[in-house]
Enzyme design. Structure first.
Site, mmCIF file in Angstrom:
data_model
loop_
_atom_site.group_PDB
_atom_site.id
_atom_site.type_symbol
_atom_site.label_atom_id
_atom_site.label_comp_id
_atom_site.label_asym_id
_atom_site.label_seq_id
_atom_site.Cartn_x
_atom_site.Cartn_y
_atom_site.Cartn_z
ATOM 1 N N TYR A 105 -32.739 -42.729 4.660
ATOM 2 C CA TYR A 105 -31.341 -42.384 4.387
ATOM 3 C C TYR A 105 -31.181 -40.851 4.419
ATOM 4 O O TYR A 105 -32.056 -40.122 3.915
ATOM 5 C CB TYR A 105 -30.984 -42.944 3.008
ATOM 6 C CG TYR A 105 -29.599 -42.594 2.527
ATOM 7 C CD1 TYR A 105 -28.476 -43.145 3.137
ATOM 8 C CD2 TYR A 105 -29.413 -41.712 1.479
ATOM 9 C CE1 TYR A 105 -27.208 -42.821 2.699
ATOM 10 C CE2 TYR A 105 -28.146 -41.391 1.026
ATOM 11 C CZ TYR A 105 -27.048 -41.945 1.644
ATOM 12 O OH TYR A 105 -25.799 -41.620 1.205
ATOM 13 N N LYS A 202 -23.944 -50.041 -2.844
ATOM 14 C CA LYS A 202 -23.827 -50.824 -1.614
ATOM 15 C C LYS A 202 -23.693 -52.314 -1.957
ATOM 16 O O LYS A 202 -22.756 -52.693 -2.609
ATOM 17 C CB LYS A 202 -25.009 -50.513 -0.707
ATOM 18 C CG LYS A 202 -25.330 -49.002 -0.595
ATOM 19 C CD LYS A 202 -24.252 -48.204 0.118
ATOM 20 C CE LYS A 202 -24.375 -46.686 -0.036
ATOM 21 N NZ LYS A 202 -25.672 -46.126 0.293
HETATM 22 C C1 LIG Z 1 -26.371 -44.942 -0.028
HETATM 23 C C2 LIG Z 1 -27.833 -44.928 -0.023
HETATM 24 C C3 LIG Z 1 -28.552 -44.090 -0.902
HETATM 25 C C4 LIG Z 1 -27.876 -43.118 -1.835
HETATM 26 O O1 LIG Z 1 -27.136 -43.778 -2.805
HETATM 27 P P1 LIG Z 1 -25.815 -43.166 -3.499
HETATM 28 O O2 LIG Z 1 -25.389 -44.243 -4.417
HETATM 29 O O3 LIG Z 1 -24.832 -42.853 -2.397
HETATM 30 O O4 LIG Z 1 -26.222 -41.913 -4.199
HETATM 31 C C5 LIG Z 1 -29.929 -44.160 -0.868
HETATM 32 N N1 LIG Z 1 -30.586 -44.984 -0.022
HETATM 33 C C6 LIG Z 1 -29.929 -45.786 0.832
HETATM 34 C C7 LIG Z 1 -30.704 -46.672 1.750
HETATM 35 C C8 LIG Z 1 -28.537 -45.789 0.866
HETATM 36 O O5 LIG Z 1 -27.894 -46.582 1.746
#
Ligand SMILES: *Cc1c(COP(=O)(O)O)cnc(C)c1O
Length: 389
Positions: A105, A202
């Site tokens: 990410y 997510k």
């Molecule tokens: C979105 C995401 C993050 C970061 O998370 P946040 O809640 O935006 O801080 C880390 N790893 C993955 C795979 C992500 O999709």
């Protein structure tokens, strides 16, 4: 059902684990405990809570819920996925070396290189689908192996059990970012990882209305370290955020089933479409990591990437012409999202590097939502017609 969690299956735990009706009022849902502080019965004599950065009852329920879903003993919740990732790095010392997946990410790459390199942590990014590359990158001072699988946006699969074994050999921690798969599809602790990290923003939250993160482990000492940094650094979630994620995890299994079904059907449809050059979806037999995905995951997830036989501009037109798919970064909500990595999530990577990594101008990444799949296919059809005339 706090004490008897293990007796129940995933779908039951997603609704009940960590939660029981409020003893005083009978309130069925975990209350949003909007408190900074708690009354003490005498100096130092409290009922488990003193101050909400350190602990909050709504957060406690969420932490227990996520831990249970990940087959873990201990959970910690954070104000974001990045807050959780930061906490893992806090455990390291300057001079330590980290081996990470090359297509982590973007925010993970940024905190590794732009925040922690200046504290003399060293990072190597390798193609973890090749276990020899991971092994070759290991050094005496390697203390952390950071795995992300499926990867973003090409949805390659890293062998979690084999990678955790390599980390073990070198006495390094193995941590898996399980955001894309969720524990409904993949449980890294069962495969030998030391800890699991989440962006709860997510699929776990699932409704694109909250930012949150979590860490889960079975190692009590590691959890205590996580807890120390959670409290010391202070990237803790508010009770309202915890409540929203708890509401989300209740429906995680049914949402994921639909995400996976829709993604599978859409990937097949795209694979047969003349405008599409290539589809990246681990559920397709043509995907290079299909067999490993089938072994390691319970289903193939809701993310589909594909390449149009089109220029950067035509592809930008296509992702702008969809009506059901919303043009946006992020993923994992009930609504379908679409994006062009070359101009959006991966725009910061220089073109040559981007193309070498397989991220061409015509690449599109879709977070397939839980709408009617026929509407999703029709939406793509009209967008392709508009953009590729
Ligand atoms: C979105 C995401 C993050 C970061 O998370 P946040 O809640 O935006 O801080 C880390 N790893 C993955 C795979 C992500 O999709």
């Amino acid at each position: 059902m706090d004490d008897t969690d293990d007796e129940f299956r995933f779908e039951t735990r997603s609704i009940h684990a960590g939660q029981s009706p409020d003893e005083e009022t009978g309130a069925l849902m975990t209350p949003i405990h909007a408190n900074s502080t708690y009354v003490q019965d005498g100096p130092g004599d409290h009922r488990g809570y003193e101050y909400s950065r350190t602990g909050n009852p709504t957060r406690t329920d969420l932490e227990a819920n996520v831990a249970s879903l990940e087959s873990g003993e201990y959970g910690r919740a954070f104000s974001s996925g990045m807050g959780a990732i930061n906490t893992v790095l806090n455990v390291l010392e300057s001079g330590d070396h980290v081996v990470a997946s090359e297509d982590v990410y973007g925010g993970t790459h940024r905190i590794f290189t732009q925040v922690y390199e200046k504290y003399d942590l060293e990072f190597d990014f390798v193609d973890m689908t090749d276990l020899d590359e991971t092994e070759a990158a290991m050094r005496e001072n390697t203390e952390l192996v950071w795995v992300e699988t499926p990867t973003n946006p090409l949805l390659n699969i890293v062998d979690i059990a084999a990678t955790a074994d390599i980390a073990d050999e070198y006495d390094a921690l193995s941590v898996v970012d399980n955001t894309f798969a969720t524990p409904y599809l993949q449980r890294p602790l069962e495969l030998g990882a030391d800890a699991v990290c989440h962006s709860l923003t997510k699929y776990m939250g699932g409704h694109s209305d909250v930012i949150g993160g979590a860490l889960v482990t079975n190692d009590e000492e590691l959890d205590e370290e996580f807890g120390f940094y959670q409290n010391s650094v202070g990237a803790t979630p508010g009770p309202h955020e915890c409540f929203l994620v708890l509401r989300g995890t209740k429906t995680l299994p049914v949402r994921m089933d639909r995400h996976c079904d829709n993604a599978r059907q859409l990937a097949q449809w795209l694979d047969d479409h003349e405008a599409v050059e290539r589809v990246y979806f681990p559920g397709l037999e043509s995907h290079p990591s299909h067999d490993l995905a089938a072994e390691q995951m319970d289903d193939f997830g809701g993310m589909v990437s594909f390449e149009l036989d089109a220029s950067l501009e035509e592809t930008a037109d296509a992702v702008s012409a969809t009506e059901v798919f919303t043009l946006a970064e992020s993923l994992g909500g009930v609504e379908s999202l679409i994006e062009q990595p070359a101009t959006m999530t991966h725009a910061a990577i220089p073109r040559e590097e981007r193309e070498a990594a397989g991220l061409d101008d015509g690449l599109i990444r879709a977070s397939v939502g839980i709408e009617n799949v026929e509407d999703l296919k029709a939406d793509f059809e009209q967008a392709f017609e508009t953009a590729l005339r």
